[in-house]
Design an enzyme around this catalytic site. Structure first.
Site, PDB file in Angstrom:
ATOM      1  N   ASP A  15      65.865  51.083  -1.378  1.00 46.00           N
ATOM      2  CA  ASP A  15      67.130  51.562  -1.262  1.00 46.00           C
ATOM      3  C   ASP A  15      67.116  52.820  -0.215  1.00 46.00           C
ATOM      4  O   ASP A  15      67.754  52.792   0.471  1.00 46.00           O
ATOM      5  CB  ASP A  15      67.265  52.392  -2.788  1.00 46.00           C
ATOM      6  CG  ASP A  15      68.759  52.177  -3.197  1.00 46.00           C
ATOM      7  OD1 ASP A  15      69.706  51.690  -2.405  1.00 46.00           O
ATOM      8  OD2 ASP A  15      69.253  52.430  -4.302  1.00 46.00           O
ATOM      9  N   GLU A  70      73.597  48.599 -11.915  1.00 43.12           N
ATOM     10  CA  GLU A  70      72.813  49.614 -11.488  1.00 43.12           C
ATOM     11  C   GLU A  70      73.304  50.705 -12.522  1.00 43.12           C
ATOM     12  O   GLU A  70      72.696  51.082 -13.287  1.00 43.12           O
ATOM     13  CB  GLU A  70      73.058  50.162 -10.109  1.00 43.12           C
ATOM     14  CG  GLU A  70      72.182  51.379  -9.695  1.00 43.12           C
ATOM     15  CD  GLU A  70      72.456  52.038  -8.299  1.00 43.12           C
ATOM     16  OE1 GLU A  70      73.218  51.430  -7.781  1.00 43.12           O
ATOM     17  OE2 GLU A  70      71.684  52.606  -7.847  1.00 43.12           O
ATOM     18  N   HIS A  76      66.930  45.562   0.954  1.00 46.03           N
ATOM     19  CA  HIS A  76      67.884  46.628   0.569  1.00 46.03           C
ATOM     20  C   HIS A  76      67.385  47.945   0.846  1.00 46.03           C
ATOM     21  O   HIS A  76      66.572  48.748   0.255  1.00 46.03           O
ATOM     22  CB  HIS A  76      68.000  46.621  -1.251  1.00 46.03           C
ATOM     23  CG  HIS A  76      69.004  47.387  -1.589  1.00 46.03           C
ATOM     24  ND1 HIS A  76      70.138  46.890  -2.683  1.00 46.03           N
ATOM     25  CD2 HIS A  76      69.441  48.598  -1.548  1.00 46.03           C
ATOM     26  CE1 HIS A  76      70.918  47.880  -2.719  1.00 46.03           C
ATOM     27  NE2 HIS A  76      70.729  48.983  -2.214  1.00 46.03           N
TER      28      HIS A  76
HETATM   29  O1  LIG Z   1      71.848  52.702  -4.818  1.00 43.49           O
HETATM   30  C1  LIG Z   1      72.819  53.148  -4.444  1.00 43.49           C
HETATM   31  N1  LIG Z   1      74.020  52.563  -5.159  1.00 43.49           N
HETATM   32  C2  LIG Z   1      75.255  52.744  -4.772  1.00 43.49           C
HETATM   33  N2  LIG Z   1      75.714  53.000  -3.723  1.00 43.49           N
HETATM   34  C3  LIG Z   1      74.573  53.530  -2.784  1.00 43.49           C
HETATM   35  C4  LIG Z   1      73.272  53.649  -3.195  1.00 43.49           C
HETATM   36  N3  LIG Z   1      72.408  53.986  -2.265  1.00 43.49           N
HETATM   37  C5  LIG Z   1      73.225  54.523  -1.333  1.00 43.49           C
HETATM   38  N4  LIG Z   1      74.369  54.174  -1.840  1.00 43.49           N
HETATM   39  C6  LIG Z   1      75.622  54.653  -0.889  1.00 43.49           C
HETATM   40  C7  LIG Z   1      75.582  55.945  -0.068  1.00 43.49           C
HETATM   41  C8  LIG Z   1      75.673  55.508   1.234  1.00 43.49           C
HETATM   42  O2  LIG Z   1      76.432  56.416   1.979  1.00 43.49           O
HETATM   43  C9  LIG Z   1      76.222  54.169   1.325  1.00 43.49           C
HETATM   44  C10 LIG Z   1      76.113  53.428   2.699  1.00 43.49           C
HETATM   45  O3  LIG Z   1      74.845  53.585   2.893  1.00 43.49           O
HETATM   46  O4  LIG Z   1      75.775  53.659   0.212  1.00 43.49           O
HETATM   47 ZN   LIG Z   2      71.732  50.752  -2.458  1.00 47.58          ZN
END
Ligand SMILES: O=c1[nH]cnc2c1ncn2[C@H]1C[C@H](O)[C@@H](CO)O1
Ligand SMILES: [Zn+2]
Length: 406
Positions: free
Chosen positions: A322, A233, A35
């Site tokens: 992440d 989350e 991830h």
């Molecule tokens: O941790 C996350 N949760 C939900 N969405 C996320 C997280 N980290 C990044 N993103 C989103 C922002 C990015 O632009 C997108 C694609 O990688 O995914």
């Molecule tokens: Zn993510």
């Protein structure tokens, strides 16, 4: 008798020391990352250069160190303020996506991503990004995917030339607030075996349940394809339940809120609710990202992060980054934080790593070969280092211990 117990203590000490997870060993240990967002892991220098090249003049800082600090601080802010964590956190991606709109930029960012991970000891990674966020300068979805795939291949070659082996697969993400998930799922299917290994949905969780994208998930299931879903989350158990029981997710992105379905009594006894039991019984992998969770307010500290309990209860936990840029982190650092918080050893790190490799979206035989031929030998080699330490001139701990064991 006393001599025996002394030698046993020495043996335990030696073997304990052999398994201790020092920062240097963590970095050299083979690691698996499931991830990690491509648009959350750019090098600050690269953002600045790409912004200059395309005339993007909205960057908050133009010095690499200050820009790195800005991303970290901006992503930290939501948790500090106790506000709508994830939504604020996601605003920082405007800047990274702004400079990832051309073929060359995507190629460069992907190549550098593979190089950076390999230098950190990652041997297998699944990197995700949302193709729909890279169309502003006129690229097609296919051109985006091909540029990123070619970048990953270039990064793998550069890593090899620098003495590191890494294999990178792409996960195509659809944004959960948008309405392109079916299209992106079809794209993931078209590029399957051509560098793309699966699908994901990301973005703001509250108000955008995974069932909004049910068609895409059902399509992927009919195609025998793989997908993970960001769930649990910023929103709790209903999101996890939908992701698994309605959508059929193979893995859960984060899944931290699963803790709400686990009850620990004062005497230490633990009772799992039905959903938590199901996740554990079915060995559904949890892609946990400690620092990111602290930043979005999904967990309060490393010590209190649900990963400690979930690992003790033998959920299939994996450790991830992440967004390396927004969290100012690497996979080695994430492991380092957990070692400090929970006293993990190399044996624990091996357990997390094997969990991750078992949960990857590449074929079973390849996962098995990675575990048996790359990961386990890598950890065994680290644990055997004490055997080759130069002699100290003191009575040998090692020889006494070995004799005792025989
Ligand atoms: O941790 C996350 N949760 C939900 N969405 C996320 C997280 N980290 C990044 N993103 C989103 C922002 C990015 O632009 C997108 C694609 O990688 O995914
Ligand atoms: Zn993510």
């Amino acid at each position: 008798m006393e001599k025996t117990s002394q030698l046993t203590n020495q043996l335990e000490h030696t073997l304990g020391d052999a398994a201790s997870a020092t920062p240097d060993r963590i970095r050299r240990a083979p690691k698996v990352l499931l991830h990690d967002h491509l648009d959350g892991g750019l090098r600050p220098e690269t953002i600045i250069e790409l912004a200059q090249a395309v005339g993007y003049d909205n960057l908050p800082e133009t010095d690499p160190k200050r820009l790195a600090a800005w991303f970290r601080d901006a992503a930290d802010a939501p948790a500090k303020e106790g506000g709508a964590g994830l939504v604020r956190y996601l605003e920082t991606f405007t800047h990274t996506c702004a400079v990832m709109q051309t073929r060359d930029a995507l190629y460069r960012v992907a190549a550098e991503c593979a190089e950076d991970l390999a230098a950190d000891g990652v041997v297998y990674a699944e990197i995700r990004y949302a193709p729909e966020q890279h169309l502003e300068a006129g690229l097609t979805l296919e051109e985006v995917v091909e540029a990123v795939n070619e970048g990953f291949r270039e990064g793998e070659r550069r890593a090899l030339a620098a003495g590191h082996r890494i294999r990178v697969g792409a996960l195509l993400t659809a944004m959960r607030h948008a309405a392109r998930s079916q299209e992106i799922a079809e794209l993931a299917n078209r590029y399957r075996d051509l560098g793309v290994v699966g699908f994901d949905i990301a973005g703001a969780e509250a108000g955008f349940p995974p069932t909004r994208h049910l068609d895409a998930f059902e399509y992927l299931k009919r195609e025998n394809n793989h997908f993970t879903i960001h769930a649990g989350e910023a929103f709790g158990l209903p999101s996890i339940w939908q992701a698994i029981q309605w959508c059929g997710a193979d893995r859960l992105g984060h899944g931290v809120r699963l803790i709400d379905d686990i009850h620990v009594s004062q005497d230490g006894s633990v009772k799992l609710g039905r959903l938590a039991s199901y996740v554990r019984d079915k060995r559904i992998p949890l892609e946990m990202c400690p620092t990111s969770n602290l930043q979005t307010g999904a967990a309060d500290s490393y010590h209190e992060h649900p990963i400690g309990l979930l690992r003790r209860l033998h959920f299939r936990v994996t450790v991830n980054t992440d967004n390396r840029l927004m969290s100012g982190t690497t996979l080695s650092q994430e492991f380092g934080y957990l070692v400090d918080a929970f006293g993990y050893t190399l044996d624990d790190l091996l357990w997390f790593t094997v969990n991750a490799m078992k949960s990857a979206f590449i074929p079973f035989d390849e996962r098995l070969a990675m575990i048996n031929d790359v990961i386990k030998p890598g950890y065994a080699e680290l644990k055997a280092e004490w055997l080759f330490r130069p002699a100290t001139g003191q009575p040998g701990v090692a020889s006494g211990s070995a004799a005792e064991r025989d």
